[in-house]
Write a protein that holds these residues in place. Structure first.
Motif, PDB file in Angstrom:
ATOM      1  N   SER A 124       0.825  -1.208   0.000  1.00  0.00           N
ATOM      2  CA  SER A 124       0.000   0.000   0.000  1.00  0.00           C
ATOM      3  C   SER A 124       0.859   1.258   0.000  1.00  0.00           C
ATOM      4  O   SER A 124       0.539   2.255  -0.660  1.00  0.00           O
ATOM      5  N   LEU A 125       1.979   1.241   0.725  1.00  0.00           N
ATOM      6  CA  LEU A 125       2.872   2.399   0.739  1.00  0.00           C
ATOM      7  C   LEU A 125       3.534   2.601  -0.618  1.00  0.00           C
ATOM      8  O   LEU A 125       3.759   3.747  -1.050  1.00  0.00           O
ATOM      9  N   THR A 126       3.822   1.495  -1.308  1.00  0.00           N
ATOM     10  CA  THR A 126       4.397   1.598  -2.655  1.00  0.00           C
ATOM     11  C   THR A 126       3.381   2.194  -3.613  1.00  0.00           C
ATOM     12  O   THR A 126       3.715   3.080  -4.432  1.00  0.00           O
ATOM     13  N   GLU A 127       2.141   1.714  -3.540  1.00  0.00           N
ATOM     14  CA  GLU A 127       1.087   2.253  -4.408  1.00  0.00           C
ATOM     15  C   GLU A 127       0.845   3.737  -4.133  1.00  0.00           C
ATOM     16  O   GLU A 127       0.568   4.514  -5.052  1.00  0.00           O
ATOM     17  N   GLY A 128       0.979   4.136  -2.890  1.00  0.00           N
ATOM     18  CA  GLY A 128       0.792   5.543  -2.553  1.00  0.00           C
ATOM     19  C   GLY A 128       2.035   6.379  -2.798  1.00  0.00           C
ATOM     20  O   GLY A 128       2.053   7.562  -2.438  1.00  0.00           O
ATOM     21  N   LYS A 129       3.086   5.745  -3.364  1.00  0.00           N
ATOM     22  CA  LYS A 129       4.343   6.409  -3.679  1.00  0.00           C
ATOM     23  C   LYS A 129       5.012   7.032  -2.451  1.00  0.00           C
ATOM     24  O   LYS A 129       5.736   8.032  -2.550  1.00  0.00           O
ATOM     25  N   LYS A 130       4.768   6.445  -1.297  1.00  0.00           N
ATOM     26  CA  LYS A 130       5.430   6.915  -0.084  1.00  0.00           C
ATOM     27  C   LYS A 130       6.769   6.203   0.140  1.00  0.00           C
ATOM     28  O   LYS A 130       7.635   6.703   0.860  1.00  0.00           O
ATOM     29  N   ILE A 131       6.901   5.008  -0.448  1.00  0.00           N
ATOM     30  CA  ILE A 131       8.180   4.293  -0.451  1.00  0.00           C
ATOM     31  C   ILE A 131       8.402   3.764  -1.855  1.00  0.00           C
ATOM     32  O   ILE A 131       7.510   3.823  -2.710  1.00  0.00           O
ATOM     33  N   ARG A 132       9.604   3.245  -2.122  1.00  0.00           N
ATOM     34  CA  ARG A 132       9.926   2.718  -3.440  1.00  0.00           C
ATOM     35  C   ARG A 132      10.194   1.220  -3.328  1.00  0.00           C
ATOM     36  O   ARG A 132      10.758   0.748  -2.336  1.00  0.00           O
ATOM     37  N   GLU A 133       9.776   0.501  -4.360  1.00  0.00           N
ATOM     38  CA  GLU A 133       9.962  -0.949  -4.412  1.00  0.00           C
ATOM     39  C   GLU A 133      10.990  -1.282  -5.477  1.00  0.00           C
ATOM     40  O   GLU A 133      10.946  -0.757  -6.592  1.00  0.00           O
ATOM     41  N   LYS A 134      11.945  -2.151  -5.152  1.00  0.00           N
ATOM     42  CA  LYS A 134      12.953  -2.623  -6.095  1.00  0.00           C
ATOM     43  C   LYS A 134      12.827  -4.149  -6.177  1.00  0.00           C
ATOM     44  O   LYS A 134      12.704  -4.821  -5.160  1.00  0.00           O
ATOM     45  N   VAL A 135      12.842  -4.654  -7.401  1.00  0.00           N
ATOM     46  CA  VAL A 135      12.693  -6.094  -7.615  1.00  0.00           C
ATOM     47  C   VAL A 135      14.006  -6.657  -8.128  1.00  0.00           C
ATOM     48  O   VAL A 135      14.554  -6.178  -9.122  1.00  0.00           O
ATOM     49  N   TYR A 136      14.514  -7.673  -7.448  1.00  0.00           N
ATOM     50  CA  TYR A 136      15.737  -8.367  -7.848  1.00  0.00           C
ATOM     51  C   TYR A 136      15.390  -9.848  -7.987  1.00  0.00           C
ATOM     52  O   TYR A 136      15.382 -10.590  -7.000  1.00  0.00           O
ATOM     53  N   GLY A 137      15.069 -10.255  -9.215  1.00  0.00           N
ATOM     54  CA  GLY A 137      14.615 -11.624  -9.436  1.00  0.00           C
ATOM     55  C   GLY A 137      13.276 -11.824  -8.759  1.00  0.00           C
ATOM     56  O   GLY A 137      12.296 -11.129  -9.049  1.00  0.00           O
ATOM     57  N   LYS A 138      13.212 -12.761  -7.816  1.00  0.00           N
ATOM     58  CA  LYS A 138      11.987 -13.006  -7.071  1.00  0.00           C
ATOM     59  C   LYS A 138      11.943 -12.217  -5.754  1.00  0.00           C
ATOM     60  O   LYS A 138      10.959 -12.271  -5.038  1.00  0.00           O
ATOM     61  N   GLN A 139      13.028 -11.504  -5.480  1.00  0.00           N
ATOM     62  CA  GLN A 139      13.127 -10.783  -4.224  1.00  0.00           C
ATOM     63  C   GLN A 139      12.695  -9.330  -4.392  1.00  0.00           C
ATOM     64  O   GLN A 139      13.114  -8.643  -5.335  1.00  0.00           O
ATOM     65  N   LYS A 140      11.861  -8.857  -3.480  1.00  0.00           N
ATOM     66  CA  LYS A 140      11.437  -7.466  -3.470  1.00  0.00           C
ATOM     67  C   LYS A 140      12.020  -6.781  -2.237  1.00  0.00           C
ATOM     68  O   LYS A 140      11.988  -7.318  -1.138  1.00  0.00           O
ATOM     69  N   VAL A 141      12.565  -5.590  -2.466  1.00  0.00           N
ATOM     70  CA  VAL A 141      13.062  -4.806  -1.344  1.00  0.00           C
ATOM     71  C   VAL A 141      12.405  -3.434  -1.391  1.00  0.00           C
ATOM     72  O   VAL A 141      11.993  -2.949  -2.454  1.00  0.00           O
ATOM     73  N   TYR A 142      12.328  -2.814  -0.240  1.00  0.00           N
ATOM     74  CA  TYR A 142      11.647  -1.535  -0.116  1.00  0.00           C
ATOM     75  C   TYR A 142      12.590  -0.521   0.508  1.00  0.00           C
ATOM     76  O   TYR A 142      13.392  -0.855   1.403  1.00  0.00           O
ATOM     77  N   VAL A 143      12.507   0.713   0.014  1.00  0.00           N
ATOM     78  CA  VAL A 143      13.391   1.755   0.501  1.00  0.00           C
ATOM     79  C   VAL A 143      12.602   3.051   0.600  1.00  0.00           C
ATOM     80  O   VAL A 143      11.586   3.243  -0.090  1.00  0.00           O
ATOM     81  N   ALA A 144      13.047   3.940   1.459  1.00  0.00           N
ATOM     82  CA  ALA A 144      12.364   5.225   1.623  1.00  0.00           C
ATOM     83  C   ALA A 144      12.439   6.037   0.331  1.00  0.00           C
ATOM     84  O   ALA A 144      13.384   5.913  -0.456  1.00  0.00           O
ATOM     85  N   ASP A 145      11.443   6.870   0.113  1.00  0.00           N
ATOM     86  CA  ASP A 145      11.423   7.761  -1.046  1.00  0.00           C
ATOM     87  C   ASP A 145      12.520   8.801  -0.869  1.00  0.00           C
ATOM     88  O   ASP A 145      12.481   9.637   0.036  1.00  0.00           O
ATOM     89  N   GLN A 146      13.526   8.749  -1.752  1.00  0.00           N
ATOM     90  CA  GLN A 146      14.688   9.619  -1.603  1.00  0.00           C
ATOM     91  C   GLN A 146      14.398  11.077  -1.931  1.00  0.00           C
ATOM     92  O   GLN A 146      15.165  11.966  -1.550  1.00  0.00           O
ATOM     93  N   SER A 147      13.295  11.321  -2.622  1.00  0.00           N
ATOM     94  CA  SER A 147      12.977  12.703  -2.999  1.00  0.00           C
ATOM     95  C   SER A 147      12.645  13.563  -1.786  1.00  0.00           C
ATOM     96  O   SER A 147      12.708  14.795  -1.860  1.00  0.00           O
TER      97      SER A 147
END
Length: 212
Positions: A48-71
């Protein structure tokens, strides 16, 4: 899970990512939040936070990682980054020095805790001094040829000696009588009997009952 709990999970994930500012998987977030929220709730919060663009999602193969919005963070120039790197090195060095100091102090504390107290040391010293004085007095008496055994003690020792020598002779005689009776019907020699049975005699060790 209720909407309020979902909202709490989302808020906790967002605050954690913004505070740490480094990538984490949903499982990492679940563990780092001390499993306060269910794993499913954490996954939903990340989505939900990714959809709301409050955090960013990165996909590496089958692995998903999440990071704070750097902007949301201000830009940092290269000079400031280098200064921060230098400061990190300085703080890391200080941290290691403090760790070493703590280890030394811990070792010193363990040594102090295992040591005896001043009162115990004084008591032990007094006891050793008294023992030393007693030994010196006994040594002095022996050097001077003084009497170190009372007449009563001497009589008790001689009486015990007489008793044990008589018992020794008695048991030796009984043993010889038994072995003599066995040898009357034994087809081999006395030495062979002794070897077979495992008998050791006084003569084997060159000892004899003393005179009374």
């Amino acid at each position: 899970m209720s909407k309020s709990k979902d909202a709490n999970a989302a808020r906790a994930v967002l605050e954690y990512l913004n505070r740490q500012n480094r990538p984490y998987s949903a499982v990492d977030l679940f563990n780092n939040l001390h499993k306060e929220y269910g794993k499913t709730a954490v996954v939903k919060a990340c989505e939900s936070l990714t959809e709301g663009k409050k955090i960013r999602e990165k996909v590496y193969g089958k692995q998903k990682v999440y990071v704070a919005d750097q902007s949301q963070f201000p830009d940092v120039d290269d000079k400031e980054i280098r200064e921060m790197d230098t400061r990190i090195v300085e703080l890391s060095t200080q941290c290691k020095e403090k760790d070493d100091q703590v280890k030394r102090l811990d070792a010193e504390l363990r040594g102090l805790n295992s040591s005896i107290t001043t009162e115990e040391a004084v008591s032990q010293l007094q006891q050793l001094v008294e023992e030393c004085e007693a030994c010196n007095q006994k040594l002095k008496t022996l050097k001077e040829g003084g009497r170190t055994v009372s007449p009563e003690e001497k009589d008790r020792i001689y009486s015990a000696r007489t008793k044990y020598v008589k018992e020794w002779r008695k048991r030796k005689r009984i043993g010889n009588d038994i072995l003599g009776a066995i040898l009357e019907g034994y087809p081999k020699t006395k030495k062979q009997l002794y070897d077979e049975v495992g008998i050791e005699t006084d003569e084997d060790y060159n000892v004899l009952p003393p005179n009374i």
